[in-house]
Design an enzyme around this catalytic site. Structure first.
Site, short mmCIF file in Angstrom:
data_model
loop_
_atom_site.label_atom_id
_atom_site.label_comp_id
_atom_site.label_asym_id
_atom_site.label_seq_id
_atom_site.Cartn_x
_atom_site.Cartn_y
_atom_site.Cartn_z
N HIS A 176 -36.06 2.89 18.06
CA HIS A 176 -34.44 1.77 16.97
C HIS A 176 -33.00 2.62 17.31
O HIS A 176 -32.33 1.54 17.31
CB HIS A 176 -34.88 0.72 16.22
CG HIS A 176 -36.37 -0.27 16.99
ND1 HIS A 176 -35.71 -1.67 16.99
CD2 HIS A 176 -37.60 0.06 17.46
CE1 HIS A 176 -37.14 -1.86 16.98
NE2 HIS A 176 -38.36 -1.26 17.06
N ASP A 388 -25.33 3.69 15.42
CA ASP A 388 -25.84 2.36 14.95
C ASP A 388 -26.70 3.02 15.80
O ASP A 388 -26.28 3.00 17.39
CB ASP A 388 -25.63 1.45 14.48
CG ASP A 388 -26.24 1.07 13.05
OD1 ASP A 388 -27.26 1.48 13.10
OD2 ASP A 388 -25.32 0.29 12.84
C1 GDG Z 1 -32.35 -0.44 12.80
C2 GDG Z 1 -31.10 0.65 13.25
C3 GDG Z 1 -30.72 -1.37 15.01
C4 GDG Z 1 -29.07 -7.43 6.25
N1 GDG Z 1 -27.93 -7.82 4.88
C5 GDG Z 1 -29.28 -8.65 4.63
C6 GDG Z 1 -30.36 -8.98 5.23
N2 GDG Z 1 -30.25 -7.72 6.75
C7 GDG Z 1 -30.68 -8.22 8.45
C8 GDG Z 1 -29.28 -8.37 8.86
C9 GDG Z 1 -29.87 -7.80 10.29
C10 GDG Z 1 -30.94 -6.43 9.63
O1 GDG Z 1 -30.79 -6.75 7.65
C11 GDG Z 1 -30.48 -4.95 9.38
O2 GDG Z 1 -29.95 -5.03 11.06
P1 GDG Z 1 -28.78 -3.46 11.97
O3 GDG Z 1 -29.81 -4.05 13.32
O4 GDG Z 1 -27.57 -3.81 11.06
O5 GDG Z 1 -29.64 -2.38 10.81
P2 GDG Z 1 -30.46 -1.43 10.23
O6 GDG Z 1 -31.53 -2.45 9.45
O7 GDG Z 1 -30.03 0.05 10.37
O8 GDG Z 1 -31.82 -1.59 11.96
C12 GDG Z 1 -30.24 -1.03 14.00
C13 GDG Z 1 -32.27 -2.26 14.72
O9 GDG Z 1 -33.43 -1.44 13.84
C14 GDG Z 1 -33.38 -3.16 15.39
O10 GDG Z 1 -33.57 -2.21 16.68
O11 GDG Z 1 -29.70 -2.37 15.81
O12 GDG Z 1 -29.26 0.30 15.11
O13 GDG Z 1 -30.80 1.20 12.41
O14 GDG Z 1 -31.08 -8.21 10.47
O15 GDG Z 1 -29.35 -9.71 8.76
N3 GDG Z 1 -31.20 -9.91 5.68
C15 GDG Z 1 -31.12 -11.02 4.43
N4 GDG Z 1 -30.27 -10.35 3.77
C16 GDG Z 1 -29.71 -9.58 3.39
O16 GDG Z 1 -28.99 -9.69 2.30
N5 GDG Z 1 -32.07 -12.09 4.37
#
Ligand code: GDG
Length: 496
Positions: A176, A388
């Site tokens: 990921h 990312d």
């Molecule tokens: C890893 C990789 C890759 C955030 N704040 C709240 C909340 N979130 C949720 C978002 C989103 C998730 O968290 C964050 O996803 P990201 O993809 O931006 O980042 P990582 O957590 O670092 O994920 C990344 C991912 O894996 C998938 O393969 O895209 O590059 O680093 O879904 O919605 N959700 C809620 N409240 C919040 O305050 N409910």
């Protein structure tokens, strides 16, 4: 493209990830278990339910005995219709394997942040033993025609231990996070073991061409006993008489879920109220886990520069920054939090005037509904990670922007840039001036341009959603043809 319903009726899924998709609460009284949320969980659950699949992982809890966890898992099986297979880890294992090797070596290094790494040999030792534990404990579950799908950097060696038990079931692995370029990857003292461990899988999926290219460069340069051939959109590595398929599959979101949620009456109402509370100012929204890869301090520099350079925008725009607490046991994360607190307070004290505070900063987690209301209310999403794997926030914003009037400002170094580049404003997160100007540009973009960009983005993310991602991977692991799997070209900045 393989139909998802066909998938549902075919194989049993065995999904393995560091954490089980559950929350266990045990403080005071009887322990309870509830499902965790997230795009991957939502997408995989129907597949697991349909064929009595199993999700293997650490339950994330030390307060309960193995017996108690097993009892809770059984209850969950009755309620949710698929099995959980908990792997019990000791506190020390979690400290050394998860916080240590995974999050103080692999995580920073694979995001090109070698100075954040602590190359402690004890971390490596435990990383191996925990990967082995995952393999040994999963072994009795596995049957010949299962689809074993192992996730992420915590479990890069699990395939090697399964293979040493001579299982014949094909094993798939998906990373990921980004894969580091050769010069940075070389810094890991255990680099050969990691590459060879990964090549024990039958299928390795990366988020982007950038990551696949880095991996191929590493194995081509460092391993002498392999040959690699390119077949259509993927590479096949021949090692020890076996073929390993290496491909790119950008993860996505459940578009319809976010889009439908954004249209719900109470979510729309909350979005409207938020705008009203902020005096109808334009909203530039950012949301990140607390993590140095998300580039928050650089972003704040960009916001500061914007406020200096465009005083006429004062009072017209509000920056909403949501930071979700994460990995708080690691000292770098504390330091980062202190730095963000300080920068926000400096910027606000410099620019605030009665009735207007430029940055509204929240350090807590919002409910999914409220998050979507914030997405819906935002005029611009500002996503500027220094690196990312993908970044789902950018995609979720697009799905929630049902009025088709928002603008995406996106880091060139987010995996999502490769797919979204044509209809977003791409920025180099280190380019403070460029970030400031892009914010200004986004806020002044004519409605017709915003609409046409957003319509194209919505079409793209709706088509290439999480279900498309799962079926592409499933299809790729089951046939050597990937003719109808769209390839996303890498984003390479162009000189003007
Ligand atoms: C890893 C990789 C890759 C955030 N704040 C709240 C909340 N979130 C949720 C978002 C989103 C998730 O968290 C964050 O996803 P990201 O993809 O931006 O980042 P990582 O957590 O670092 O994920 C990344 C991912 O894996 C998938 O393969 O895209 O590059 O680093 O879904 O919605 N959700 C809620 N409240 C919040 O305050 N409910």
């Amino acid at each position: 493209m393989e139909d998802l319903t066909e998938l549902l009726t075919s194989q049993r899924f065995i999904v393995v990830s560091n954490r089980l998709p559950i929350l266990i609460k045990s403080a005071g009284g009887r322990p309870t278990i509830s499902p965790a949320s997230g795009g991957l969980i939502t997408a995989l659950e129907p597949l697991l339910k349909r064929n009595h699949g199993v999700w293997v992982g650490w339950p994330g809890n030390f307060d309960l005995s193995e017996d108690e966890v097993l009892k809770l898992s059984e209850k969950y099986h009755h309620r949710m219709g698929y099995n959980l297979h908990p792997i019990i880890l000791t506190k020390e294992e979690v400290e050394l394997f998860y916080e240590g090797f995974s999050n103080e070596i692999l995580w920073p290094l694979f995001h090109d942040l070698q100075s954040e790494c602590h190359f402690d040999p004890k971390f490596w030792e435990t990383y191996q033993t925990v990967n082995q534990k995952f393999a040994i404990k999963s072994l009795p579950l596995i049957e010949n025609d299962d689809f074993i799908w192992i996730h992420d950097y915590h479990l890069m060696l699990m395939g090697q231990y399964l293979r040493s038990e001579e299982i014949s079931t094909k094993m798939s692995f998906f990373l990921h996070i980004p894969f580091a370029p050769l010069d940075i990857f070389l810094k890991i003292p255990w680099r050969f073991e990691i590459l060879r461990g990964l090549l024990q899988y039958d299928f390795i999926g990366f988020q982007t061409k950038r990551d696949k290219r880095n991996f191929i460069h590493c194995i081509k340069t460092l391993l002498k006993d392999i040959t690699i051939r390119t077949y259509k959109n993927h590479e096949i590595c021949l090692i020890e008489g076996r073929e390993v398929y290496i491909g790119t599959f950008p993860i996505s979101i459940d578009f319809d879920e976010f889009s439908n949620l954004a249209q719900k009456g109470d979510v729309a109402e909350e979005a409207r109220e938020l705008k009203e509370t902020l005096n109808e100012a334009k909203i530039v929204f950012s949301v990140d886990r607390l993590d140095y890869t998300k580039g928050i301090p650089y972003r704040l520099d960009g916001i500061r520069r914007f406020l200096e350079k465009y005083p006429e925008m004062h009072g017209e725009v509000i920056f909403l920054q949501l930071v979700v607490p994460s990995r708080t046991h690691i000292s770098e994360y504390h330091d980062l939090k202190a730095r963000i607190d300080q920068m926000v307070s400096e910027i606000n004290s410099q620019f605030t005037r009665p009735g207007w505070v430029p940055i509204q900063y929240m350090f807590y987690e919002l409910s999914r509904e409220r998050l979507v209301a914030y997405y819906r209310a935002a005029d611009v999403i500002l996503v500027t990670p220094v690196k990312d794997g993908m970044n789902l926030v950018a995609k979720e914003y697009v799905a929630a922007n049902v009025e088709e009037n928002g603008v995406v400002i996106l880091s060139e170094f987010a995996g999502a840039a490769a797919q979204m580049k044509e209809y977003s404003l791409l920025v180099n997160p280190y380019d403070v001036e460029g970030v400031a100007d892009s914010i200004h540009f986004a806020l002044n973009l004519p409605a017709s341009d915003r609409k046409s960009f957003m319509q194209s983005l919505r079409k793209l993310i709706k088509t290439e959603d999480i279900y498309h991602w799962i079926s592409s991977i499933h299809q790729a692991t089951h046939s050597s043809s990937d003719e109808d799997i769209p390839v996303t070209e890498e984003y390479i900045p162009a000189e003007y």
